[in-house]
Design a protein around this motif. Structure first.
Motif, PDB file in Angstrom:
ATOM      1  N   GLU A 140      16.560 -25.159 -62.326  1.00 53.62           N
ATOM      2  CA  GLU A 140      15.350 -24.323 -61.878  1.00 53.62           C
ATOM      3  C   GLU A 140      14.649 -24.883 -60.879  1.00 53.62           C
ATOM      4  OE1 GLU A 140      12.311 -26.213 -65.089  1.00 53.62           O
ATOM      5  OE2 GLU A 140      14.297 -25.776 -66.170  1.00 53.62           O
ATOM      6  N   VAL A 141      14.862 -26.139 -60.673  1.00 51.82           N
ATOM      7  CA  VAL A 141      14.060 -26.695 -59.547  1.00 51.82           C
ATOM      8  C   VAL A 141      14.812 -26.373 -58.163  1.00 51.82           C
ATOM      9  CG1 VAL A 141      13.382 -28.996 -58.265  1.00 51.82           C
ATOM     10  CG2 VAL A 141      13.195 -28.791 -61.019  1.00 51.82           C
ATOM     11  N   LEU A 142      16.088 -26.509 -58.181  1.00 55.87           N
ATOM     12  CA  LEU A 142      16.889 -26.025 -56.867  1.00 55.87           C
ATOM     13  C   LEU A 142      16.562 -24.572 -56.624  1.00 55.87           C
ATOM     14  CD1 LEU A 142      20.397 -27.824 -57.599  1.00 55.87           C
ATOM     15  CD2 LEU A 142      18.370 -28.484 -55.932  1.00 55.87           C
ATOM     16  N   HIS A 187      21.426 -35.359 -53.545  1.00 55.57           N
ATOM     17  CA  HIS A 187      23.008 -35.628 -53.969  1.00 55.57           C
ATOM     18  C   HIS A 187      23.456 -34.044 -54.200  1.00 55.57           C
ATOM     19  CE1 HIS A 187      22.258 -39.834 -53.210  1.00 55.57           C
ATOM     20  NE2 HIS A 187      21.531 -39.657 -54.058  1.00 55.57           N
ATOM     21  N   GLU A 188      22.704 -33.028 -54.212  1.00 52.81           N
ATOM     22  CA  GLU A 188      23.372 -31.683 -54.685  1.00 52.81           C
ATOM     23  C   GLU A 188      23.968 -31.103 -53.492  1.00 52.81           C
ATOM     24  OE1 GLU A 188      23.145 -30.507 -57.657  1.00 52.81           O
ATOM     25  OE2 GLU A 188      21.845 -32.469 -58.583  1.00 52.81           O
ATOM     26  N   MET A 189      24.970 -31.531 -53.645  1.00 48.27           N
ATOM     27  CA  MET A 189      26.085 -30.809 -52.379  1.00 48.27           C
ATOM     28  C   MET A 189      25.939 -29.266 -52.394  1.00 48.27           C
ATOM     29  SD  MET A 189      26.382 -33.327 -50.631  1.00 48.27           S
ATOM     30  CE  MET A 189      25.906 -35.055 -50.979  1.00 48.27           C
ATOM     31  N   GLY A 190      25.904 -28.859 -53.561  1.00 45.74           N
ATOM     32  CA  GLY A 190      26.200 -27.307 -53.618  1.00 45.74           C
ATOM     33  C   GLY A 190      24.885 -27.035 -53.196  1.00 45.74           C
ATOM     34  N   GLU A 240      30.949 -27.488 -41.762  1.00 46.52           N
ATOM     35  CA  GLU A 240      31.833 -28.367 -40.894  1.00 46.52           C
ATOM     36  C   GLU A 240      31.689 -30.097 -41.173  1.00 46.52           C
ATOM     37  OE1 GLU A 240      29.680 -28.039 -37.050  1.00 46.52           O
ATOM     38  OE2 GLU A 240      30.233 -30.294 -36.616  1.00 46.52           O
ATOM     39  N   LEU A 241      30.562 -30.386 -41.761  1.00 49.84           N
ATOM     40  CA  LEU A 241      30.461 -31.686 -42.088  1.00 49.84           C
ATOM     41  C   LEU A 241      31.122 -32.055 -43.587  1.00 49.84           C
ATOM     42  CD1 LEU A 241      27.615 -34.075 -41.357  1.00 49.84           C
ATOM     43  CD2 LEU A 241      28.289 -34.206 -43.839  1.00 49.84           C
ATOM     44  N   PHE A 242      31.148 -31.205 -44.309  1.00 46.74           N
ATOM     45  CA  PHE A 242      31.803 -31.528 -45.725  1.00 46.74           C
ATOM     46  C   PHE A 242      33.151 -31.208 -45.308  1.00 46.74           C
ATOM     47  CE2 PHE A 242      27.399 -30.314 -47.807  1.00 46.74           C
ATOM     48  CZ  PHE A 242      27.196 -31.478 -47.965  1.00 46.74           C
ATOM     49  N   ASN A 243      33.578 -30.340 -44.660  1.00 43.73           N
ATOM     50  CA  ASN A 243      35.161 -29.890 -44.680  1.00 43.73           C
ATOM     51  C   ASN A 243      35.798 -30.699 -43.584  1.00 43.73           C
ATOM     52  OD1 ASN A 243      34.497 -27.974 -46.549  1.00 43.73           O
ATOM     53  ND2 ASN A 243      34.707 -26.312 -45.023  1.00 43.73           N
ATOM     54  N   ASN A 244      35.311 -31.126 -42.448  1.00 40.54           N
ATOM     55  CA  ASN A 244      35.870 -31.791 -41.332  1.00 40.54           C
ATOM     56  C   ASN A 244      34.962 -33.127 -40.846  1.00 40.54           C
ATOM     57  OD1 ASN A 244      38.141 -30.101 -41.278  1.00 40.54           O
ATOM     58  ND2 ASN A 244      36.706 -28.684 -40.544  1.00 40.54           N
ATOM     59  N   PRO A 245      34.693 -34.072 -41.784  1.00 38.95           N
ATOM     60  CA  PRO A 245      33.792 -34.899 -41.384  1.00 38.95           C
ATOM     61  C   PRO A 245      34.582 -35.754 -40.265  1.00 38.95           C
ATOM     62  CG  PRO A 245      34.662 -35.421 -43.607  1.00 38.95           C
ATOM     63  CD  PRO A 245      35.152 -34.073 -43.310  1.00 38.95           C
ATOM     64  N   LYS A 246      33.844 -36.428 -39.444  1.00 39.84           N
ATOM     65  CA  LYS A 246      34.750 -36.950 -38.220  1.00 39.84           C
ATOM     66  C   LYS A 246      34.616 -38.327 -38.513  1.00 39.84           C
ATOM     67  CE  LYS A 246      34.082 -33.232 -35.034  1.00 39.84           C
ATOM     68  NZ  LYS A 246      33.071 -32.608 -36.115  1.00 39.84           N
TER      69      LYS A 246
END
Ligand SMILES: Nc1ncnc2c1ncn2[C@@H]1O[C@H](COP(=O)(O)OP(=O)(O)O)[C@@H](O)[C@H]1O
Ligand SMILES: [Mg+2]
Lengths: 246, 219
Positions: free
Chosen positions: A180-182, A200-203, A228-234
């Protein structure tokens, strides 16, 4: 395409508590309507960064430019700056001796000196917006955590800020109350509010974040669009952090 | 010990003088406590000011009050102030205010500091000044928390007002000892005055707990 307005820009921001160097040469830019999500391990300096942005902590070095104006904590009226920047805390920090509506009306009444009927009208509209109109006259102690946090959001919005800061707004909530807050925050983002959110809510970060900044040990070590950051962190540190929480 | 019927008759007969004494006791107590609340608030602010000199001033004041007998304080006020043509009533009242103020300062300091620091931050983040947040957010909560210990201090103040008898105030205790020796019946009059104090303490306790109830609406 017109360039979006710069709401916050910080350059080489440094902050220490005594010998503890907490923020190290932070550069960061937040444009109008952007939602910036800050992630990082506990102790990495996320809260301190947010608190520097509205001057609850005073930087030791670097520049903070709010809506085009560099703020000098010694000269500028920080209370005025804070009126433009709303903040939502992990532990809500509602005023327990005031009803829900009084919580929302307090700052417009005493800071902006609005007349009572106007403040009340706007307060009720905000409560309507966060879905708590029927709780206007109850005290915070009677609310669930999720309801408290939505009141806290309404209270910050009552000052009509240009920017909203959220410091782990759902971390103190039971899992079933997080949604509800999100969704209130998502609604705000859709309306174009400029937001800096520690979470910490990555969704949430994937869905509404325009940018994700990963902080480690007082530095922003990687930044990018969420996919990009979540799928291909460098950076290896980003990879380690993401695998530790996903 | 006097018989119950004797005690009861004397209680009824002596009612007018005790009533006068009670009014004076109430006046001394009420005025001194009221002043003590302001003194207490003032020194509580000095103590939390984080300014060394101001903290030191508050500490010295509290140390002096705690370190000397109340009766000595009352006599010092009495003789000290008589030079300036200040009445016994005000000497006693100010001495009691000076005395209770130190304890009340400690009560307020404690309850102000006990308020979660997130409250100050929330106020500040909304653009409220430090002073405004203190007045609108912190103090109301601190007062509410202070009420039980304050009530205690009020009771102590009420009972301590009996020491005003020693500088000639004709308050409850003085009425009792004077009437007792005049009638060669001290025990009866002392028991009577004890009953008066008990009634006053009972009323005071009731008022304080009513206030607590009223302020607990938000719990
Ligand atoms: N007021 C303070 N005084 C001293 N140290 C602090 C203070 N606030 C934060 N710190 C320290 O700064 C570091 C970063 O804290 P914080 O910004 O709260 O991290 P995060 O929000 O990422 O968990 C931690 O080591 C913390 O202990
Ligand atoms: Mg934090």
């Amino acid at each position: 395409m017109s360039e979006k307005r710069e709401m916050i820009k910080i350059e080489k921001l440094n902050k220490s508590f005594g010998d503890l160097h907490v923020l190290k040469d932070i550069d960061m830019e937040v444009k109008e309507n952007d939602v910036v999500v800050l992630i990082g391990a506990s102790g990495s300096g996320k809260s301190t960064l947010l608190r520097c942005l509205n001057f609850l902590e005073i930087k030791n070095g670097g520049k903070i430019i709010v809506e085009g104006k560099e703020i000098d904590p010694k000269k500028d009226n920080l209370n005025k700056v804070r009126e433009q920047i709303g903040m939502v805390f992990q532990h809500f920090n509602l005023f327990p001796h005031k009803t829900v509506l009084q919580n929302v009306m307090e700052a417009p009444l005493v800071v902006k000196r609005k007349n009572r009927s106007q403040a009340e009208k706007e307060g009720k509209e905000l409560l309507e917006k966060v879905g708590l109109a029927e709780k206007a006259d109850v005290y915070p102690s009677k609310l669930s955590g999720g309801q408290k946090q939505r009141v806290a959001i309404a209270r910050a919005l009552a000052m009509k800020p240009d920017i909203m800061l959220f410091d782990e707004p759902t971390s103190a909530l039971d899992p079933e109350l997080v949604g509800e807050v999100l969704s209130t925050m998502k609604q705000l983002a859709r309306e174009g509010m400029t937001m800096v959110v520690v979470t910490h809510e990555m969704g949430f970060a994937r869905e509404v974040g325009d940018w994700v900044f990963y902080m480690h040990d007082g530095r922003i070590v990687e930044r990018g669009e969420p996919q990009e950051l979540f799928n291909n962190p460098k950076e290896q540190r980003t990879k380690d952090f993401l695998s530790s929480i996903l | 010990m006097p018989s119950f019927s004797h005690f009861f008759e004397t209680f009824i007969d002596s009612y007018p003088v005790f009533f006068k004494g009670m009014l004076l006791t109430l006046q001394v107590t009420a005025v001194s406590i009221l002043i003590a609340i302001f003194i207490g608030l003032f020194f509580a602010f000095l103590k939390i000011s984080k300014i060394k000199v101001l903290e030191a001033i508050a500490n010295v004041y509290i140390y002096i009050v705690r370190g000397t007998p109340l009766i000595v304080q009352i006599f010092i006020f009495y003789f000290g102030l008589s030079e300036y043509n200040i009445s016994g009533f005000w000497s006693a009242t100010l001495a009691l205010a000076f005395h209770n103020g130190a304890y009340i300062a400690e009560i307020f300091r404690g309850t102000i500091q006990s308020i979660d620091k997130g409250q100050m931050e929330a106020g500040r983040s909304l653009g409220m000044t430090n002073a405004l947040t203190m007045r609108r957010i912190i103090l109301p909560q601190a007062f509410r928390r202070a009420l039980p210990p304050l009530g205690n201090q009020f009771i102590i103040g009420l009972k301590d007002s009996s020491l005003a008898a020693f500088i000639g105030m004709y308050e409850l205790f003085n009425v009792a000892t004077t009437a007792g020796s005049n009638n060669f019946d001290s025990m009866t009059y002392l028991l009577i005055v004890a009953v008066y104090y008990l009634i006053l303490v009972f009323l005071l306790t009731t008022i304080v707990s009513l206030m607590e109830k009223k302020l607990s609406a938000s719990d």
